[in-house]
Every structure is written in structure tokens, then in C-alpha cells.
Write a protein that holds these residues in place. Structure first.
Motif, PDB file in Angstrom:
ATOM      1  N   LEU A  14     -17.914  34.265  50.454  1.00  0.00           N
ATOM      2  CA  LEU A  14     -16.861  33.256  50.596  1.00  0.00           C
ATOM      3  C   LEU A  14     -15.683  33.671  49.734  1.00  0.00           C
ATOM      4  N   LEU A  15     -14.506  33.646  50.322  1.00  0.00           N
ATOM      5  CA  LEU A  15     -13.299  34.096  49.631  1.00  0.00           C
ATOM      6  C   LEU A  15     -12.535  32.892  49.081  1.00  0.00           C
ATOM      7  N   ILE A  16     -12.492  32.808  47.755  1.00  0.00           N
ATOM      8  CA  ILE A  16     -11.750  31.762  47.051  1.00  0.00           C
ATOM      9  C   ILE A  16     -10.288  32.180  46.959  1.00  0.00           C
ATOM     10  N   ASP A  17      -9.395  31.227  46.848  1.00  0.00           N
ATOM     11  CA  ASP A  17      -7.975  31.562  46.736  1.00  0.00           C
ATOM     12  C   ASP A  17      -7.671  32.209  45.386  1.00  0.00           C
ATOM     13  N   GLY A  18      -6.397  32.444  45.105  1.00  0.00           N
ATOM     14  CA  GLY A  18      -5.978  33.031  43.838  1.00  0.00           C
ATOM     15  C   GLY A  18      -5.351  31.991  42.932  1.00  0.00           C
ATOM     16  N   GLY A  19      -4.673  32.450  41.896  1.00  0.00           N
ATOM     17  CA  GLY A  19      -4.084  31.542  40.922  1.00  0.00           C
ATOM     18  C   GLY A  19      -2.945  30.719  41.498  1.00  0.00           C
ATOM     19  N   MET A  20      -2.804  29.509  41.012  1.00  0.00           N
ATOM     20  CA  MET A  20      -1.718  28.627  41.431  1.00  0.00           C
ATOM     21  C   MET A  20      -0.572  28.643  40.423  1.00  0.00           C
ATOM     22  N   GLY A  21      -0.866  28.415  39.138  1.00  0.00           N
ATOM     23  CA  GLY A  21       0.189  28.236  38.148  1.00  0.00           C
ATOM     24  C   GLY A  21       1.131  29.413  38.022  1.00  0.00           C
ATOM     25  N   GLN A  22       0.577  30.606  37.845  1.00  0.00           N
ATOM     26  CA  GLN A  22       1.434  31.783  37.678  1.00  0.00           C
ATOM     27  C   GLN A  22       2.166  32.126  38.970  1.00  0.00           C
ATOM     28  N   GLU A  23       1.548  31.832  40.102  1.00  0.00           N
ATOM     29  CA  GLU A  23       2.222  32.068  41.379  1.00  0.00           C
ATOM     30  C   GLU A  23       3.410  31.120  41.533  1.00  0.00           C
ATOM     31  N   LEU A  24       3.256  29.879  41.086  1.00  0.00           N
ATOM     32  CA  LEU A  24       4.379  28.940  41.125  1.00  0.00           C
ATOM     33  C   LEU A  24       5.513  29.398  40.217  1.00  0.00           C
ATOM     34  N   ILE A  25       5.166  29.943  39.062  1.00  0.00           N
ATOM     35  CA  ILE A  25       6.195  30.447  38.148  1.00  0.00           C
ATOM     36  C   ILE A  25       6.963  31.589  38.805  1.00  0.00           C
ATOM     37  N   ARG A  26       6.258  32.450  39.518  1.00  0.00           N
ATOM     38  CA  ARG A  26       6.948  33.528  40.236  1.00  0.00           C
ATOM     39  C   ARG A  26       7.925  32.970  41.259  1.00  0.00           C
ATOM     40  N   ARG A  27       7.678  31.745  41.699  1.00  0.00           N
ATOM     41  CA  ARG A  27       8.529  31.130  42.719  1.00  0.00           C
ATOM     42  C   ARG A  27       9.544  30.164  42.126  1.00  0.00           C
ATOM     43  N   GLY A  28       9.676  30.173  40.791  1.00  0.00           N
ATOM     44  CA  GLY A  28      10.765  29.435  40.176  1.00  0.00           C
ATOM     45  C   GLY A  28      10.401  28.271  39.288  1.00  0.00           C
ATOM     46  N   VAL A  29       9.123  27.895  39.202  1.00  0.00           N
ATOM     47  CA  VAL A  29       8.727  26.803  38.313  1.00  0.00           C
ATOM     48  C   VAL A  29       8.819  27.286  36.864  1.00  0.00           C
TER      49      VAL A  29
END
Length: 310
Positions: A14-29
Motif C-alpha cells: 500500500l502506497l502512503i502519500d508524502g509530506g504535507m507541511g514541507q510541500e505546502l511551504i514549497r507552494r508558498g505557505v
């Protein structure tokens, strides 16, 4: 039970997703907010939905709700106590929406995080206080999730407290501990893996994992988890982070601006670590902080190659 066993009859893991927080920062958060990933629930929830969608596109079978920083303890300390319910429910709705849009079954896991800071076992709250705070989150998230993921647990008691509240919901429950970033195969608290597993007692925990530590630490610890009689047939796995280090005095209250991503952990290198987990018997594999959609897509491609080889 979740649909885990159904997925595992169709896929090597089963493939779990990746990180949320750091990915959001890459997108401007902002990387300076003590709310970290939850800041996007205030500023621009559509970014959270976009990240979930990108993980589905990459091949993830499981999305984790953006609730790592929405527990009542943290929000009330930030004078956002009136936002505990709406922020948790919004996070559940966003993950559920992305999963429902997929052209295949995608599960949603409700994230039950550390309540008083990541990687800080000395800061854990009294047991009953933890259980009540986790029950609060569970009460808001249950309509939107397929299972609960008690993640980044630094101590055995922390993992049990989260699991106690989660299992009361009747939903499947997974527990994931964070490890010391070395080859000691111990929790951040110094406790052994067997102690953490035994502390769960007879709680109906469906799966056990490691997360938010160096992938190498998980590779070193995986055989210990795989060999435990106390695992009692439960599935297990890992989803590592890609940080260079976690400073001794760091807390999430400081934001994440001073946490750096490794340059030697591109998707191919991450897959090499995941292959070692799989060889040890792990069937739940994904990514945590600094492991993004490209890494998950690489894991999905490798998984397809396993199916062809079989």
C-alpha cells in the motif's frame, strides 16, 4: 478493519502519500508559522486540496489529513481554541474530497499527531490528558476518515494514548513511532520497539509503522519490528523524512525555517531505502517531511515493476 487487506491482494504494498507541511511551504505557505501545515487551512485551503490531489495523481492509495498541527492543545495555546472543530473538519473534508475524485479506491487516514511538540519525548503530557485531547480530534474527524494514523509517536505511552482514543471510534487504527536518527532501533524516548509494541496491549491496532526519521534509521530498525512475535500478524511499514538533522533544541513553535532538506535523497535514492523495507516484509510504504509527489511517483513506478516481475 480498513480496506488494507483488499488493496494488498491487488498491490505488492500500500502506497502512503508524502509530506504535507514541507510541500505546502514549497507552494508558498510561511515556514515561520508555529501552525506549520495548518496555516494553509486559514490562508488558502485550496493548496491543501491541491497537494492531496497531486499525491493521488502520483499513485498514493492513502491520504493523510492535514491535522498534524490542529490538536486542541496547540490551537488553544495560540488562542485559536474556537478553531479546533472547524479546522479539523475542514482538513477531513479536503482529504475526503481528493480521495473521492480519484479513479480508483483511495483511503483517508486521520492524522493523530504529538500533542506538545515533535521529537520531544520529555514534553509529552500526562496519559489521561493525552487521551482526552485525542478523543477531541477523533470526534471531529471520524465522519471523514477510513482509519486513524497515530503518527510521529515519540514514546510508548504517547502511542497507546492516541490508539486508545482512535480505536474507540470503531475505525481501523495504525500506530507509527518516530525513531532516533541512528542505528539503535529505539524510539526518540530511548524505549525499545518491543516495549512500544507491548504497551499497545490488547488494543485492536491493525498496523505498526515508523515515520519522520532518517530512512537509514528505519532500515536498521525494520528487522526488529518484522521479527517480533508481539506483532501478531499485523502489517507494518515506514514513511521517512528527508531532513538533514533535527536540532536538539528545535520545536515546532520555532517554525521550520531552520530545518534543511537532504540533497542526497532524490526519488531514486529514496526508493533504494524503501526497497530494503519491502525486503524486510514492510507492506505499508510512503513518505513524510521533504518527501514529495515526485518521490511517491517513483515509489509507484517501482511498485509497478514488482507486479511485472511477479
Amino acid at each position: 478493519m480498513s480496506d488494507l487487506n483488499t488493496i494488498l491482494t491487488q498491490q505488492p504494498f500500500l502506497l502512503i502519500d508524502g509530506g504535507m507541511g514541507q510541500e505546502l511551504i514549497r507552494r508558498g505557505v510561511s515556514d515561520k508559522s508555529a501552525l506549520w501545515s495548518a496555516q494553509a487551512l486559514i490562508d488558502d485551503p485550496s493548496l491543501v486540496l491541491d497537494v492531496h490531489r497531486d499525491y493521488v495523481t502520483a499513485g498514493a492509495d492513502l491520504l493523510i489529513t492535514n491535522t498534524y498541527s490542529t490538536n486542541g492543545n496547540r490551537l488553544r495555546e495560540m488562542e485559536l481554541g474556537d478553531q479546533v472543530e472547524p479546522m479539523n473538519r475542514m482538513a477531513g473534508v479536503l482529504a475526503q474530497q481528493a480521495a473521492s475524485e480519484a479513479d480508483r479506491p483511495v483511503l483517508v487516514a486521520g492524522s493523530l499527531p504529538p500533542l506538545n511538540g515533535s521529537y520531544r519525548p520529555e514534553e509529552t503530557l500526562p496519559y489521561e490528558e493525552m487521551v482526552e485531547l485525542y478523543r477531541e480530534m477523533v470526534g471531529h474527524l471520524t465522519p471523514y476518515v477510513d482509519l486513524y494514523l497515530c503518527e510521529t509517536m515519540s514514546t510508548a505511552d504517547e502511542g497507546r494514548a492516541a490508539a486508545e482514543a482512535a480505536t474507540e471510534s470503531g475505525k481501523a487504527t495504525w500506530v507509527s513511532w518516530t525513531l532516533r536518527d541512528d542505528d539503535s532501533a529505539r524510539l526518540r524516548s530511548g524505549e525499545r520497539i518491543i516495549d512500544a509494541v507491548q504497551t499497545l496491549g490488547d488494543l485492536p491496532v491493525e498496523a505498526m509503522l515508523f515515520n519522520c526519521s532518517f530512512p537509514e534509521a528505519m532500515t536498521a530498525a525494520m528487522p526488529a519490528l518484522a521479527s517480533l512475535d508481539e506483532r501478531r500478524g499485523r502489517h507494518f511499514g515506514a514513511y521517512a523524512n528527508g531532513f538533514t538533522e533535527i536540532p536538539e533544541d528545535w520545536t515546532l513553535w520555532d517554525g521550520v525555517a531552520n530545518l534543511e532538506a537532504r540533497r542526497d535523497l532524490d526519488p531514486a535514492a529514496y526508493c533504494q531505502q524503501a526497497q530494503r523495507w519491502y525486503e524486510a516484509g514492510a507492506r505499508l510504504i510512503g513518505g513524510c517531511c521533504e518527501v514529495g509527489p515526485d518521490h511517491i511517483a517513483a515509489l509507484a513506478a517501482w511498485r509497478e515493476s514488482l507486479k511485472v516481475a511477479a
